[in-house]
Design an enzyme around this catalytic site. Structure first.
Site, mmCIF file in Angstrom:
data_model
loop_
_atom_site.group_PDB
_atom_site.id
_atom_site.type_symbol
_atom_site.label_atom_id
_atom_site.label_comp_id
_atom_site.label_asym_id
_atom_site.label_seq_id
_atom_site.Cartn_x
_atom_site.Cartn_y
_atom_site.Cartn_z
ATOM 1 N N ARG A 19 -3.184 -2.135 9.119
ATOM 2 C CA ARG A 19 -2.255 -2.760 7.701
ATOM 3 C C ARG A 19 -1.351 -4.188 8.471
ATOM 4 O O ARG A 19 -1.084 -4.329 9.245
ATOM 5 C CB ARG A 19 -0.706 -2.155 7.418
ATOM 6 C CG ARG A 19 -1.039 -0.830 6.858
ATOM 7 C CD ARG A 19 -0.504 0.120 6.486
ATOM 8 N NE ARG A 19 0.991 -0.301 5.633
ATOM 9 C CZ ARG A 19 1.797 -0.490 5.872
ATOM 10 N NH1 ARG A 19 1.949 -0.612 6.875
ATOM 11 N NH2 ARG A 19 2.337 -1.043 5.051
ATOM 12 N N SER A 44 0.466 -1.003 -0.303
ATOM 13 C CA SER A 44 -0.193 -0.100 -0.042
ATOM 14 C C SER A 44 0.863 1.311 -0.419
ATOM 15 O O SER A 44 0.537 2.635 -0.868
ATOM 16 C CB SER A 44 -1.068 -0.187 1.067
ATOM 17 O OG SER A 44 -0.388 0.280 2.560
ATOM 18 N N GLU A 72 -9.024 -11.899 -6.677
ATOM 19 C CA GLU A 72 -8.590 -11.884 -7.755
ATOM 20 C C GLU A 72 -7.565 -13.123 -7.937
ATOM 21 O O GLU A 72 -6.955 -13.805 -9.317
ATOM 22 C CB GLU A 72 -7.860 -11.403 -8.443
ATOM 23 C CG GLU A 72 -6.679 -10.153 -8.014
ATOM 24 C CD GLU A 72 -6.090 -9.778 -6.802
ATOM 25 O OE1 GLU A 72 -5.463 -8.780 -6.220
ATOM 26 O OE2 GLU A 72 -7.564 -10.113 -5.706
ATOM 27 N N HIS A 120 -8.055 -11.865 -0.917
ATOM 28 C CA HIS A 120 -7.660 -11.222 -2.686
ATOM 29 C C HIS A 120 -8.497 -12.422 -3.444
ATOM 30 O O HIS A 120 -7.560 -13.838 -3.876
ATOM 31 C CB HIS A 120 -5.899 -11.997 -3.442
ATOM 32 C CG HIS A 120 -5.287 -11.239 -2.547
ATOM 33 N ND1 HIS A 120 -4.317 -10.161 -3.085
ATOM 34 C CD2 HIS A 120 -4.745 -10.938 -1.076
ATOM 35 C CE1 HIS A 120 -3.242 -9.305 -2.360
ATOM 36 N NE2 HIS A 120 -3.597 -10.055 -1.108
ATOM 37 N N CYS A 170 -6.615 -6.038 -0.787
ATOM 38 C CA CYS A 170 -5.992 -6.389 0.122
ATOM 39 C C CYS A 170 -5.229 -4.466 0.144
ATOM 40 O O CYS A 170 -5.835 -3.856 1.208
ATOM 41 C CB CYS A 170 -4.685 -7.084 0.514
ATOM 42 S SG CYS A 170 -3.627 -7.777 1.053
#
Length: 213
Positions: A114, A55, A192, A190, A85
């Site tokens: 985080r 990030s 993806e 995630h 995320c």
């Protein structure tokens, strides 16, 4: 007119992280998808996705590319966004343990921590009961954040009980890992990185609802 022109166009921020996987997932569920690296790449998109990654690095690259301000304006105008995320951290209103120079969009009223589940070695997978899905979603958590506060209007779609809570003491509470508010969807995990596209379908339905209005 080419029928494909009527399909929603999702721009996937591709400065760092799992952008290609998001592009592939959106195309599988019936959307057009393009990678976004400059402000001009946002032209014509119906929605945006911010992938997993690091990030603070993504925040820096968003600034140096000029994308941060351009995307911030589009989000303020109601552009649907999906953050996974690191993307969730960037869309949040507050990062509890972020660097002082880290910038976030404040697109969804949540506070996130985080790497809340631990470092890379603490990555794990879990089956999540998820609102709107008939069967659990098998989620991949990699150095994942979690949500410690949700504001008014934020809907929690999935929660998980961590191994330890944020203070490291007491019985761990359930923490939100999938949240929705207006046109914004965020996940700690995630989607993806799996072959299960149901979370992407949820977001695509949100994009469709936004286009209808």
């Amino acid at each position: 007119m080419d029928r494909s022109d009527s399909l929603p166009l999702v721009g996937v921020v591709a400065l760092q992280g799992a952008a290609a996987e998001h592009v592939a997932a959106f195309r599988r569920v019936g959307a057009r998808a393009v990678e976004v690296r400059t402000p001009a790449d946002l032209d014509g998109v119906d929605a945006v996705a911010l992938p997993g990654g690091e990030s603070t690095t993504m925040s820096h690259l968003l600034g140096t590319s000029g994308l941060f301000d351009a995307l911030s304006e589009r989000l303020a105008d109601g552009l649907p966004a999906f953050g996974t995320c690191a993307g969730m951290i960037l869309l949040a209103a507050e990062v509890l343990d972020g660097r002082p120079d880290q910038r976030c969009f404040g697109a969804i009223d949540i506070s996130v921590r985080r790497n809340a589940f631990g470092r890379q070695v603490a990555s794990f997978e879990a089956d999540l009961a998820t609102d709107g899905l008939d069967e659990p979603f098998h989620a991949v958590f990699i150095r994942a954040p979690w949500v410690e506060r949700t504001g008014d209007g934020v809907e929690v779609l999935a929660e998980i009980r961590p191994v330890v809570n944020s203070s490291g003491t007491g019985k761990p509470a359930l923490v939100p890992v999938l949240c929705r508010s207006g046109p914004i969807l965020v996940s700690s995990f995630h989607p993806e990185l799996t072959v299960d596209d149901r979370i992407h379908r949820i977001f695509l339905a949100m994009v469709g609802a936004s286009r209808d209005h």
